[in-house]
Scaffold this active site. Structure first.
Site, PDB file in Angstrom:
ATOM      1  N   LYS A  27     -23.565   2.673   5.097  1.00  0.00           N
ATOM      2  CA  LYS A  27     -24.948   2.405   5.546  1.00  0.00           C
ATOM      3  C   LYS A  27     -24.975   1.256   6.548  1.00  0.00           C
ATOM      4  CE  LYS A  27     -27.621   4.328   1.926  1.00  0.00           C
ATOM      5  NZ  LYS A  27     -27.389   4.393   0.532  1.00  0.00           N
TER       6      LYS A  27
ATOM      7  N   ASP B 150     -36.470   7.013   9.689  1.00  0.00           N
ATOM      8  CA  ASP B 150     -35.694   5.984   8.994  1.00  0.00           C
ATOM      9  C   ASP B 150     -36.176   4.616   9.490  1.00  0.00           C
ATOM     10  OD1 ASP B 150     -33.751   4.097   8.147  1.00  0.00           O
ATOM     11  OD2 ASP B 150     -32.348   5.735   7.816  1.00  0.00           O
ATOM     12  N   ILE B 151     -36.961   3.953   8.664  1.00  0.00           N
ATOM     13  CA  ILE B 151     -37.608   2.699   9.072  1.00  0.00           C
ATOM     14  C   ILE B 151     -36.554   1.627   9.366  1.00  0.00           C
ATOM     15  CG2 ILE B 151     -39.245   0.905   8.361  1.00  0.00           C
ATOM     16  CD1 ILE B 151     -40.372   3.080   6.380  1.00  0.00           C
TER      17      ILE B 151
ATOM     18  N   ASN C 181     -40.903   8.657  -6.102  1.00  0.00           N
ATOM     19  CA  ASN C 181     -39.718   8.318  -6.892  1.00  0.00           C
ATOM     20  C   ASN C 181     -40.071   7.198  -7.864  1.00  0.00           C
ATOM     21  OD1 ASN C 181     -39.168   5.641  -5.598  1.00  0.00           O
ATOM     22  ND2 ASN C 181     -39.009   6.945  -3.800  1.00  0.00           N
TER      23      ASN C 181
ATOM     24  N   LYS D  97     -56.253  21.943  -2.470  1.00  0.00           N
ATOM     25  CA  LYS D  97     -55.336  22.004  -3.618  1.00  0.00           C
ATOM     26  C   LYS D  97     -54.688  23.391  -3.697  1.00  0.00           C
ATOM     27  CE  LYS D  97     -55.266  21.481  -8.561  1.00  0.00           C
ATOM     28  NZ  LYS D  97     -56.033  21.864  -9.727  1.00  0.00           N
TER      29      LYS D  97
END
Ligand code: CTP
Length: 409
Positions: free
Chosen positions: A337, A306-307, A210, A289
């Site tokens: 959250k 989920d750390i 991202n 590849k």
């Protein structure tokens, strides 16, 4: 000791013979990594020219409060907000008197009144003027308003007299200014920070990632180190240099970030998850590849650990802070959250075309069980310092409360 790297120092120069040292001071502040802007009073310009200070600072010198051109650019409020610290050197007896009274009748006194940044003065004057009870009572008044007083030194003076009143040397002022940032708010504590994006391999040359730059996480790590903490930064792939005084560990994938966090979390008092961790990864990364043999390719994705939630679920858990990047309904999403992941605090920021990841400025909404605090738009380094100040106060309050409970039981 604090650092001046990336700090915005507003240098105020008032009328006194020591103003000739201001050019050297500007140069030394910049050598130490600071960005410097100069405000001169009218009488300062009798001792040193604005052109000299413009040349050494690299910016126009600000002089007038009621100047339409100046106010249209960076006016007194913008200057006051821009500064991470204000240093007035030399500070004349007249300026100290005006500061003591909270006057706002020229640009420099107005900026001092309008800023939330720490203000320090380096007095410079004849020793009789320094010793005069009027000056001393002005100093008592400005000290009470949390203004720091650097010096003065004793010695021979430009007027031929000997005594206190010489401005400290620029090199001493640079050290004292950098110490304004060493707050000691996190002395003795360990802070674990995650930052940057993660890279989830599809094959040896391709992956899912991202646009996180890592800037905010690095700024948080730096601010925590400056506040006196031992800091471990676990960073995904970024183009940023390791921050000074921070142990930086580079990782690639969400799984690797998770495992590295759990190797270090036992020693952390505070965990701040700033990383933009991928929520999904390819279920199988190809060993070779991939070739484009088919017209369509379907990737099967699976959830990453989920750390943040895994850290908050530890017993005992560190004070756990999550980040939430949202395009809308900031507070509501952040509160979800906070509750779902059982966090102590969520720092929510708005992301969009020119906000968030790559930008140098941002704002944060700090959402906690007991309420919401807004940190307005400002450079990420400044925002990170404000966040650390807030977290440090919460952690201190929590520690004080648990000591109280221990005493009662
Ligand atoms: N986080 C994490 N581990 C993950 C995913 C996120 O530690 N696998 C942390 C981030 O570092 C950040 C916070 O969780 O502190 C972001 O929460 P998250 O729910 O992942 O945000 P989004 O993915 O934006 O949420 P959603 O898509 O559910 O709105």
């Amino acid at each position: 000791m604090g650092s001046l790297v990336n700090k915005r120092i507003l240098l105020g120069v008032t009328g006194g013979i020591a103003a000739y040292k201001s050019a050297d001071l500007v140069r030394r502040l910049r050598d130490a990594g600071a960005e410097v802007r100069v405000v001169m009073t009218a009488s300062a310009t009798e001792f040193i020219t604005p052109l000299t200070l413009q040349a050494v600072s690299g910016h126009p010198v600000y002089r007038h409060l009621l100047d339409t051109d100046a106010e249209a650019g960076m006016g007194h409020i913008e200057l006051a907000r821009w500064a991470d610290a204000v240093l007035v050197a030399p500070a004349s007896a007249n300026f100290l008197a005006r500061l003591a009274q909270g006057r706002a009748d020229d640009l420099l006194s107005t900026v001092c009144l309008a800023t939330e940044a720490p203000v320090a003065v380096a007095p410079a004057m004849n020793q009789q003027m320094w010793n005069n009870p009027a000056t001393q009572s002005n100093l008592t008044a400005i000290r009470k308003n949390a203004v720091r007083i650097f010096g003065p030194a004793e010695g021979s003076q430009a007027c031929g007299e000997v005594g206190p009143g010489r401005m400290l040397e620029p090199v001493e002022l640079v050290t004292l200014t950098s110490e304004l940032f060493a707050t000691g708010e996190l002395d003795g504590l360990t802070v674990l920070v995650t930052a940057g994006p993660t890279w989830e391999a599809i094959d040896p040359v391709r992956g899912l990632t991202n646009r996180s730059s890592g800037k905010m996480g690095y700024a948080v790590a730096e601010a925590a180190a400056e506040a006196g903490a031992k800091v471990i930064l676990i960073s995904g792939p970024t183009a940023l240099a390791d921050p000074a005084r921070v142990r930086t560990i580079r990782v690639t994938s969400a799984q690797e970030m998770h495992d590295t966090v759990h190797q270090h979390v036992a020693e952390a008092n505070i965990f701040i998850g700033v990383a933009a961790v991928a929520d999904y990864r390819p279920a199988r990364a190809a060993e070779r590849k991939l070739k484009k043999t088919e017209t369509k390719l379907t990737l099967e994705l699976e959830r990453t650990p989920d750390i943040l939630a895994s850290v908050a679920a530890l017993r005992p858990a560190p004070f756990t802070v999550g980040f939430a990047a949202e395009t809308e309904n900031l507070e509501q999403h952040a509160r979800t959250k906070l509750e779902n992941k059982k966090l102590d605090l969520v720092a929510a920021n708005r992301v969009g075309a020119d906000l968030g990841f790559a930008a140098d400025e941002n704002s944060l909404l700090l959402v906690e069980h007991e309420g919401v605090t807004e940190l307005p738009v400002q450079p990420k380094a400044k925002l990170a310092r404000a966040l650390i100040r807030h977290v440090a106060a919460r952690v201190r309050a929590k520690n004080a409360a648990s000591v109280h409970v221990l005493r009662r039981s």
